[in-house]
Design a protein around this motif. Structure first.
Motif, PDB file in Angstrom:
ATOM      1  N   ALA A 114      36.329   4.200   8.226  1.00 53.13           N
ATOM      2  CA  ALA A 114      35.743   3.223   8.007  1.00 53.13           C
ATOM      3  C   ALA A 114      35.142   3.035   6.556  1.00 53.13           C
ATOM      4  O   ALA A 114      34.365   2.361   6.152  1.00 53.13           O
ATOM      5  N   MET A 155      39.997   3.373  11.079  1.00 52.50           N
ATOM      6  CA  MET A 155      39.229   2.187  10.920  1.00 52.50           C
ATOM      7  C   MET A 155      39.394   1.584   9.759  1.00 52.50           C
ATOM      8  O   MET A 155      38.441   0.902   9.454  1.00 52.50           O
ATOM      9  N   ASP A 160      42.744  -6.034  14.153  1.00 53.31           N
ATOM     10  CA  ASP A 160      41.652  -6.942  14.065  1.00 53.31           C
ATOM     11  C   ASP A 160      42.056  -8.357  13.679  1.00 53.31           C
ATOM     12  O   ASP A 160      41.283  -9.432  14.439  1.00 53.31           O
ATOM     13  N   HIS A 162      37.277  -5.063   7.022  1.00 54.67           N
ATOM     14  CA  HIS A 162      37.153  -5.578   8.383  1.00 54.67           C
ATOM     15  C   HIS A 162      36.929  -6.889   8.543  1.00 54.67           C
ATOM     16  O   HIS A 162      37.398  -7.905   9.096  1.00 54.67           O
ATOM     17  N   ARG A 210      39.233  -9.711   9.981  1.00 54.93           N
ATOM     18  CA  ARG A 210      38.743 -10.706  10.886  1.00 54.93           C
ATOM     19  C   ARG A 210      38.640 -12.174  10.762  1.00 54.93           C
ATOM     20  O   ARG A 210      38.903 -13.090  11.219  1.00 54.93           O
ATOM     21  N   SER A 231      31.456 -10.729  14.032  1.00 54.54           N
ATOM     22  CA  SER A 231      32.192  -9.583  13.632  1.00 54.54           C
ATOM     23  C   SER A 231      31.687  -8.251  14.181  1.00 54.54           C
ATOM     24  O   SER A 231      32.469  -7.159  13.703  1.00 54.54           O
ATOM     25  N   SER A 232      30.730  -8.318  14.944  1.00 46.94           N
ATOM     26  CA  SER A 232      30.341  -7.249  15.762  1.00 46.94           C
ATOM     27  C   SER A 232      29.432  -7.707  16.820  1.00 46.94           C
ATOM     28  O   SER A 232      28.919  -8.746  16.930  1.00 46.94           O
ATOM     29  N   ASP A 274      33.779  -5.306  18.931  1.00 50.95           N
ATOM     30  CA  ASP A 274      33.612  -3.802  19.319  1.00 50.95           C
ATOM     31  C   ASP A 274      33.729  -3.489  20.682  1.00 50.95           C
ATOM     32  O   ASP A 274      34.256  -2.426  20.872  1.00 50.95           O
ATOM     33  N   GLN A 308      37.344  -2.582  21.102  1.00 45.36           N
ATOM     34  CA  GLN A 308      38.228  -1.525  20.241  1.00 45.36           C
ATOM     35  C   GLN A 308      38.049  -0.172  21.328  1.00 45.36           C
ATOM     36  O   GLN A 308      37.309   0.269  21.901  1.00 45.36           O
TER      37      GLN A 308
END
Length: 359
Positions: free
Chosen positions: A124, A146, A161, A190, A194, A246-247, A275, A292
């Protein structure tokens, strides 16, 4: 000091076989490997890592370069997947971390250039906005995880995503949600993917039934960001009825803030996270999420790196996509079925009915 020859004699194998069993276990049959490992443990044998590296021209170590995230349970699963796969092939995982500016510790680069690691997995980590990846200067195999680093010639393991968020927004649209809010992480790969899926799904709907984006909040992947996004939601003149975060950490912080202000979830607004962290199933309401498969992704990145180490000329795929799974829970499920209906009170029984039951 116990030597390798002592282990070989006690296990009744050749020294070369004992060496392979301890240093490159995938090249020895499981029964022999188990016997050698058991004898080595009983005798207290310890591999001289420095000597082995000089002898083999390989450290049998891979570095995992982590982002500067302080608290993220999802990264534990990523590391577990990498470590389990590497250890099957006699490799050890060590971890380096970027600083808050997104730059690697100079010691990380020195270890790579000095041959202390054989390769690296960048987790990431967004590439610099200009120029190449610093770690590539070490001329060691590297894999992205990621994060899509394929434009730098780096094989990468990523989730779908964009498509995942696109499909979730489509589900919400199909069930009558009209006013959408997106809560992003920091500006990175990300967020771009997204949010791209989010806007594409709304554009595809073409304003059908008045569906539109009414609010976006930019933050990071933290509970605090979700809490602050909840404040923006409460202050909005026209409140959204669907919130895509987003999370999962963002979603948890968001829900706590708005519920404290009396907003009913999911009746007034449904919430989706991203997630699939374990705690998401235990908050109230439990969070619907795009999960994920992090252990699987970690293992896939390790396998790519191992292939590159075994054959520098191997033709590796530039993108390996591990599909997500949408997990539907209470933060959307009641909303999708309409407002929750109160349970019907039990019917009173007549005296005759009670007498009949008693008899």
């Amino acid at each position: 000091m116990v030597k390798l020859i002592d282990v070989a004699r006690a296990a009744n194998v050749a020294v070369s076989t004992a060496s392979r069993a301890l240093n490159n276990p995938s090249r020895v049959n499981p029964k022999t490997r188990s016997r050698v490992e058991t004898v080595a443990a009983h005798l207290g044998y310890s591999t001289n890592m420095a000597a082995r590296s000089l002898r083999m021209g390989s450290s049998r170590m891979a570095m995992v370069i982590m982002p500067p995230w302080r608290e993220s349970s999802m990264l534990n699963d990523v590391l577990r997947g990498i470590d389990e796969e590497l250890s099957k092939h006699g490799y050890t995982m060590i971890v380096g971390q970027l600083n808050e500016a997104g730059l690697p510790d100079p010691r990380v680069l020195e270890m790579a250039r000095g041959g202390m690691i054989d390769g690296a997995i960048a987790v990431a980590n967004d590439p610099p906005r200009s120029g190449g990846l610093p770690i590539l200067a070490a001329e060691r195999p590297i894999v992205g995880l990621m994060i899509d680093l394929s434009e730098h010639g780096v094989p990468s393991v990523i989730s779908n995503d964009r498509r995942a968020v696109h499909d979730v927004v489509g589900r919400l649209l199909a069930n009558g949600r009209q006013r959408f809010m997106f809560v992003s992480g920091p500006p990175n790969y990300h967020d771009s993917e997204r949010y791209g899926g989010f806007t594409e799904a709304l554009a595809k709907a073409g304003g059908k039934a008045g569906a539109r984006e009414v609010l976006r909040f930019d933050g990071d992947y933290t509970f605090e960001a979700g809490w602050n996004a909840g404040g923006a939601f409460l202050d909005a003149q026209e409140r959204p009825d669907a919130v895509v975060c987003s999370s999962d950490d963002i979603a948890i912080g968001f829900m706590k803030r708005v519920q404290r202000a009396g907003v009913r979830l999911p009746q007034e607004a449904c919430v989706v996270g991203f997630d699939g962290i374990a705690v998401g199933a235990f908050v109230e309401p439990a969070i619907s999420t795009i999960q994920q498969h992090l252990v699987r992704m970690g293992a896939a990145s390790a396998r790519l790196l191992l292939r590159a180490l075994a054959d520098p000329d191997a033709d590796l795929p530039m993108r390996t996509i591990v599909k997500t799974t949408y997990v539907e829970r209470e933060s959307t499920i009641a909303a999708l079925g309409g407002p929750a209906k109160p349970a019907a009170p039990p019917k009173a029984r007549s005296a005759a009915s009670r007498a009949s039951k008693a008899s």
